[in-house]
Scaffold this active site. Structure first.
Site, PDB file in Angstrom:
ATOM      1  N   ILE A 150      -7.764 -11.272  21.445  1.00  0.00           N
ATOM      2  CA  ILE A 150      -8.665 -11.694  22.468  1.00  0.00           C
ATOM      3  C   ILE A 150      -8.344 -13.163  22.818  1.00  0.00           C
ATOM      4  O   ILE A 150      -8.949 -13.755  24.022  1.00  0.00           O
ATOM      5  CB  ILE A 150     -10.128 -11.809  21.431  1.00  0.00           C
TER       6      ILE A 150
ATOM      7  N   SER B  61      -6.377 -16.166   9.845  1.00  0.00           N
ATOM      8  CA  SER B  61      -7.899 -16.279  10.080  1.00  0.00           C
ATOM      9  C   SER B  61      -8.803 -15.032   9.823  1.00  0.00           C
ATOM     10  O   SER B  61      -9.914 -15.101   9.850  1.00  0.00           O
ATOM     11  CB  SER B  61      -8.018 -16.794  11.392  1.00  0.00           C
TER      12      SER B  61
ATOM     13  N   HIS C   3      -2.717  -7.808   9.752  1.00  0.00           N
ATOM     14  CA  HIS C   3      -2.296  -7.654  10.937  1.00  0.00           C
ATOM     15  C   HIS C   3      -0.979  -8.175  11.388  1.00  0.00           C
ATOM     16  O   HIS C   3      -0.417  -8.975  10.864  1.00  0.00           O
ATOM     17  CB  HIS C   3      -3.319  -8.127  11.910  1.00  0.00           C
TER      18      HIS C   3
HETATM   19  P1  5GP Z   1      -4.314 -14.732  12.622  1.00  0.00           P
HETATM   20  O1  5GP Z   1      -4.718 -15.875  12.692  1.00  0.00           O
HETATM   21  O2  5GP Z   1      -5.399 -14.178  11.262  1.00  0.00           O
HETATM   22  O3  5GP Z   1      -2.962 -14.638  12.236  1.00  0.00           O
HETATM   23  O4  5GP Z   1      -4.665 -13.756  13.756  1.00  0.00           O
HETATM   24  C1  5GP Z   1      -6.166 -13.115  14.012  1.00  0.00           C
HETATM   25  C2  5GP Z   1      -5.915 -13.003  15.401  1.00  0.00           C
HETATM   26  O5  5GP Z   1      -7.238 -12.180  15.711  1.00  0.00           O
HETATM   27  C3  5GP Z   1      -6.165 -14.007  16.429  1.00  0.00           C
HETATM   28  O6  5GP Z   1      -4.786 -14.141  17.289  1.00  0.00           O
HETATM   29  C4  5GP Z   1      -7.542 -14.106  17.107  1.00  0.00           C
HETATM   30  O7  5GP Z   1      -7.443 -14.428  18.318  1.00  0.00           O
HETATM   31  C5  5GP Z   1      -7.560 -12.417  16.794  1.00  0.00           C
HETATM   32  N1  5GP Z   1      -9.037 -12.173  16.982  1.00  0.00           N
HETATM   33  C6  5GP Z   1     -10.026 -12.580  16.172  1.00  0.00           C
HETATM   34  N2  5GP Z   1     -11.255 -11.785  16.540  1.00  0.00           N
HETATM   35  C7  5GP Z   1     -10.967 -11.059  17.473  1.00  0.00           C
HETATM   36  C8  5GP Z   1     -11.565 -10.001  18.079  1.00  0.00           C
HETATM   37  O8  5GP Z   1     -13.033 -10.034  17.693  1.00  0.00           O
HETATM   38  N3  5GP Z   1     -11.161  -9.233  18.952  1.00  0.00           N
HETATM   39  C9  5GP Z   1      -9.552  -9.305  19.312  1.00  0.00           C
HETATM   40  N4  5GP Z   1      -9.288  -8.548  20.217  1.00  0.00           N
HETATM   41  N5  5GP Z   1      -9.066 -10.066  18.677  1.00  0.00           N
HETATM   42  C10 5GP Z   1      -9.539 -11.277  17.833  1.00  0.00           C
END
Ligand code: 5GP
Length: 113
Positions: free
Chosen positions: A30, A94, A99
């Protein structure tokens, strides 16, 4: 505990899905950090790499093979791409549902911030 990614798997909130099979789902981030930024997740609620277990070996292998196929489908294979798995606080994780970020479409710098 379930996260927003489980809601995406269950179609409770929308996402731009690029690939799905029995074991995994891939959708566009997103808040993209590159021209192509896709998240590939297992349908199983694995919290992070820090909690992955031996029984997760097959799904983790499946994710890596699918990451390669999805990158190819998105025409990143020749130019190149990066797979990132942020794990716990220092890495900036986060969403606590494992993922793989698939990032490409521009020159990526190293070392990461
Ligand atoms: P992290 O920071 O955990 O490695 O990555 C989490 C990712 O999830 C972030 O890049 C963030 O933009 C993405 N993200 C969080 N909430 C959503 C959502 O509701 N939809 C989508 N498509 N991506 C999300």
């Amino acid at each position: 505990m379930s996260t927003i990614f489980t809601q995406i798997i269950n179609r409770e909130i929308p996402a731009d899905i690029v690939y799905e099979d029995e074991f995994c789902l891939a959708f566009r981030d997103i808040n993209p950090q590159a021209p192509v930024h896709v998240l590939l997740i297992p349908k199983k609620e694995i919290v992070s790499m820090a909690t992955a277990e031996t029984e997760d070996q097959a799904i983790l292998g499946h994710l890596m093979v699918k990451a390669s196929e999805i990158a190819s489908m998105l025409e990143l294979s020749e130019s190149g791409y990066r797979l990132v798995v942020n794990t716990n606080e220092d890495a900036g994780q986060s969403v606590y549902h494992l993922h793989i970020h698939i990032l490409g479409g521009r020159k990526l710098t190293w070392p990461p911030g």
